[in-house]
Design a protein around this motif. Structure first.
Motif, PDB file in Angstrom:
ATOM      1  N   UNK A 154       8.673   5.036  14.273  1.00  0.00           N
ATOM      2  CA  UNK A 154       7.783   4.042  13.681  1.00  0.00           C
ATOM      3  C   UNK A 154       8.261   2.639  14.037  1.00  0.00           C
ATOM      4  N   UNK A 155       7.328   1.757  14.332  1.00  0.00           N
ATOM      5  CA  UNK A 155       7.640   0.364  14.677  1.00  0.00           C
ATOM      6  C   UNK A 155       6.793  -0.579  13.830  1.00  0.00           C
ATOM      7  N   UNK A 156       7.275  -1.815  13.713  1.00  0.00           N
ATOM      8  CA  UNK A 156       6.560  -2.892  13.008  1.00  0.00           C
ATOM      9  C   UNK A 156       6.336  -2.564  11.532  1.00  0.00           C
ATOM     10  N   UNK A 157       7.264  -1.849  10.924  1.00  0.00           N
ATOM     11  CA  UNK A 157       7.095  -1.471   9.519  1.00  0.00           C
ATOM     12  C   UNK A 157       7.749  -2.518   8.626  1.00  0.00           C
ATOM     13  N   UNK A 158       7.047  -2.899   7.553  1.00  0.00           N
ATOM     14  CA  UNK A 158       7.601  -3.869   6.609  1.00  0.00           C
ATOM     15  C   UNK A 158       6.847  -3.781   5.290  1.00  0.00           C
ATOM     16  N   UNK A 159       7.440  -4.371   4.246  1.00  0.00           N
ATOM     17  CA  UNK A 159       6.820  -4.447   2.923  1.00  0.00           C
ATOM     18  C   UNK A 159       6.467  -5.898   2.630  1.00  0.00           C
ATOM     19  N   UNK A 160       5.255  -6.119   2.121  1.00  0.00           N
ATOM     20  CA  UNK A 160       4.844  -7.419   1.619  1.00  0.00           C
ATOM     21  C   UNK A 160       4.795  -7.372   0.096  1.00  0.00           C
ATOM     22  N   UNK A 161       5.314  -8.419  -0.552  1.00  0.00           N
ATOM     23  CA  UNK A 161       5.372  -8.469  -2.011  1.00  0.00           C
ATOM     24  C   UNK A 161       4.451  -9.588  -2.505  1.00  0.00           C
ATOM     25  N   UNK A 162       3.536  -9.237  -3.404  1.00  0.00           N
ATOM     26  CA  UNK A 162       2.521 -10.172  -3.885  1.00  0.00           C
ATOM     27  C   UNK A 162       2.588 -10.282  -5.401  1.00  0.00           C
ATOM     28  N   UNK A 163       2.117 -11.427  -5.925  1.00  0.00           N
ATOM     29  CA  UNK A 163       2.038 -11.582  -7.378  1.00  0.00           C
ATOM     30  C   UNK A 163       0.690 -11.050  -7.869  1.00  0.00           C
ATOM     31  N   UNK A 164       0.367 -11.290  -9.132  1.00  0.00           N
ATOM     32  CA  UNK A 164      -0.863 -10.708  -9.686  1.00  0.00           C
ATOM     33  C   UNK A 164      -2.120 -11.365  -9.126  1.00  0.00           C
ATOM     34  N   UNK A 178       2.401  -4.499  -3.973  1.00  0.00           N
ATOM     35  CA  UNK A 178       3.129  -4.238  -2.734  1.00  0.00           C
ATOM     36  C   UNK A 178       2.146  -3.700  -1.709  1.00  0.00           C
ATOM     37  N   UNK A 179       2.291  -4.137  -0.483  1.00  0.00           N
ATOM     38  CA  UNK A 179       1.454  -3.608   0.592  1.00  0.00           C
ATOM     39  C   UNK A 179       2.287  -3.410   1.848  1.00  0.00           C
ATOM     40  N   UNK A 180       1.841  -2.493   2.673  1.00  0.00           N
ATOM     41  CA  UNK A 180       2.475  -2.240   3.971  1.00  0.00           C
ATOM     42  C   UNK A 180       1.479  -2.652   5.050  1.00  0.00           C
ATOM     43  N   UNK A 181       1.775  -3.714   5.807  1.00  0.00           N
ATOM     44  CA  UNK A 181       0.869  -4.092   6.910  1.00  0.00           C
ATOM     45  C   UNK A 181       0.818  -3.001   7.972  1.00  0.00           C
ATOM     46  N   UNK A 182      -0.034  -3.212   8.940  1.00  0.00           N
ATOM     47  CA  UNK A 182      -0.226  -2.208   9.990  1.00  0.00           C
ATOM     48  C   UNK A 182       1.081  -1.875  10.690  1.00  0.00           C
ATOM     49  N   UNK A 183       1.349  -0.600  10.841  1.00  0.00           N
ATOM     50  CA  UNK A 183       2.513  -0.111  11.563  1.00  0.00           C
ATOM     51  C   UNK A 183       2.056   0.997  12.497  1.00  0.00           C
ATOM     52  N   UNK A 184       2.905   1.315  13.471  1.00  0.00           N
ATOM     53  CA  UNK A 184       2.556   2.310  14.482  1.00  0.00           C
ATOM     54  C   UNK A 184       3.653   3.360  14.582  1.00  0.00           C
ATOM     55  N   UNK A 197       0.101   8.084  19.663  1.00  0.00           N
ATOM     56  CA  UNK A 197       0.494   7.138  18.626  1.00  0.00           C
ATOM     57  C   UNK A 197      -0.604   7.014  17.592  1.00  0.00           C
ATOM     58  N   UNK A 198      -0.202   6.559  16.416  1.00  0.00           N
ATOM     59  CA  UNK A 198      -1.149   6.424  15.319  1.00  0.00           C
ATOM     60  C   UNK A 198      -0.804   5.157  14.544  1.00  0.00           C
ATOM     61  N   UNK A 199      -1.815   4.363  14.226  1.00  0.00           N
ATOM     62  CA  UNK A 199      -1.630   3.109  13.499  1.00  0.00           C
ATOM     63  C   UNK A 199      -2.238   3.237  12.116  1.00  0.00           C
ATOM     64  N   UNK A 200      -1.478   2.806  11.108  1.00  0.00           N
ATOM     65  CA  UNK A 200      -1.943   2.914   9.725  1.00  0.00           C
ATOM     66  C   UNK A 200      -1.465   1.706   8.941  1.00  0.00           C
ATOM     67  N   UNK A 201      -2.001   1.541   7.752  1.00  0.00           N
ATOM     68  CA  UNK A 201      -1.602   0.472   6.832  1.00  0.00           C
ATOM     69  C   UNK A 201      -1.973   0.911   5.433  1.00  0.00           C
ATOM     70  N   UNK A 202      -1.301   0.352   4.454  1.00  0.00           N
ATOM     71  CA  UNK A 202      -1.596   0.709   3.066  1.00  0.00           C
ATOM     72  C   UNK A 202      -2.539  -0.316   2.446  1.00  0.00           C
TER      73      UNK A 202
END
Length: 214
Positions: A154-164, A178-184, A197-202
């Motif tokens: 998996x590449x380009x994986x990260x967590x984004x943290x947001x407020x309400x 919390x969200x996960x942007x597009x990763x492959x 390959x497969x690209x997904x996001x939460x």
């Protein structure tokens, strides 16, 4: 009286069998047909492997995101350096969790006994290109506490943290989503023709059991 038989030129040639040139032409045609069949077989085999790899990557990605979503929605806090549960005297709660790791604190009622308190950690290793899930503490009996490698390659994986308000959180206490942007994810090799390959996001995952007012 004697009977004689005249042999034609065609009869003479048939008696001699195939010539060397005719044999070589026949072998050449046969080799071309075999090569075409073999090429088609290899092409279909590579396509089947590539399709299987694609399906496997999709299933792994969906499973990882589904498991992450379940843990986030059950969590009371997002922890990094701070102690859990939240301690107002612990200044480390003013920091932010890292983009490659999220630690979720969960507390599940246990009837008349103390609740099950445990943490679930998701860690992305950019060098190994893996996403792992580990559990520490005392989870309920129905929770699989064994370390799991959820994603590989998996590449380009990260967590984004947001407020309400879905804005970037300023500190650990203000994290509500919390969200996960597009990763492959990828597997196979391009040289063998099996690369897939497969690209997904939460979606945005909301911490339902967390209260921002403390």
């Amino acid at each position: 009286m004697y009977l004689t038989r005249n042999h034609s030129a065609a009869d003479a040639r048939s008696a001699q069998g195939f010539s060397f040139v005719e044999l070589m032409v026949a072998m050449s045609i046969t080799m071309v047909v075999i090569a075409a069949l073999l090429s088609s077989y290899i092409f279909l085999g590579r396509n089947l492997v590539r399709y299987s790899n694609q399906q496997q990557l999709e299933a792994q990605s969906r499973r990882a995101l589904q498991l992450l979503g379940q843990d986030v929605r059950m969590a009371q806090d997002v922890s990094c350096a701070g102690t859990v549960p939240y301690n107002p005297n612990d200044a480390s709660w003013q920091t932010m969790p890292t983009a490659n790791q999220v630690t979720l604190y969960l507390s599940v009622p246990n009837g008349t006994n103390p609740p099950y308190n445990y943490t679930v950690k998701y860690t992305y290793d950019a060098n190994a290109r893996t996403l792992t899930r580990t559990i520490s503490g005392t989870p309920p009996p129905n929770i699989n506490s064994n370390p799991l490698t959820l994603l590989t390659g998996v590449t380009n994986f990260s967590f984004n943290y947001l407020d309400k308000q879905a804005r970037p959180a300023g500190n650990q206490l203000s994290v509500k989503q919390i969200e996960v942007p597009a990763f492959t994810t990828g597997t196979g090799t391009a040289r063998s023709g099996t690369w897939a390959r497969f690209t997904a996001a939460s979606a945005r995952l909301v911490l339902r059991n967390k209260h921002l007012i403390r």
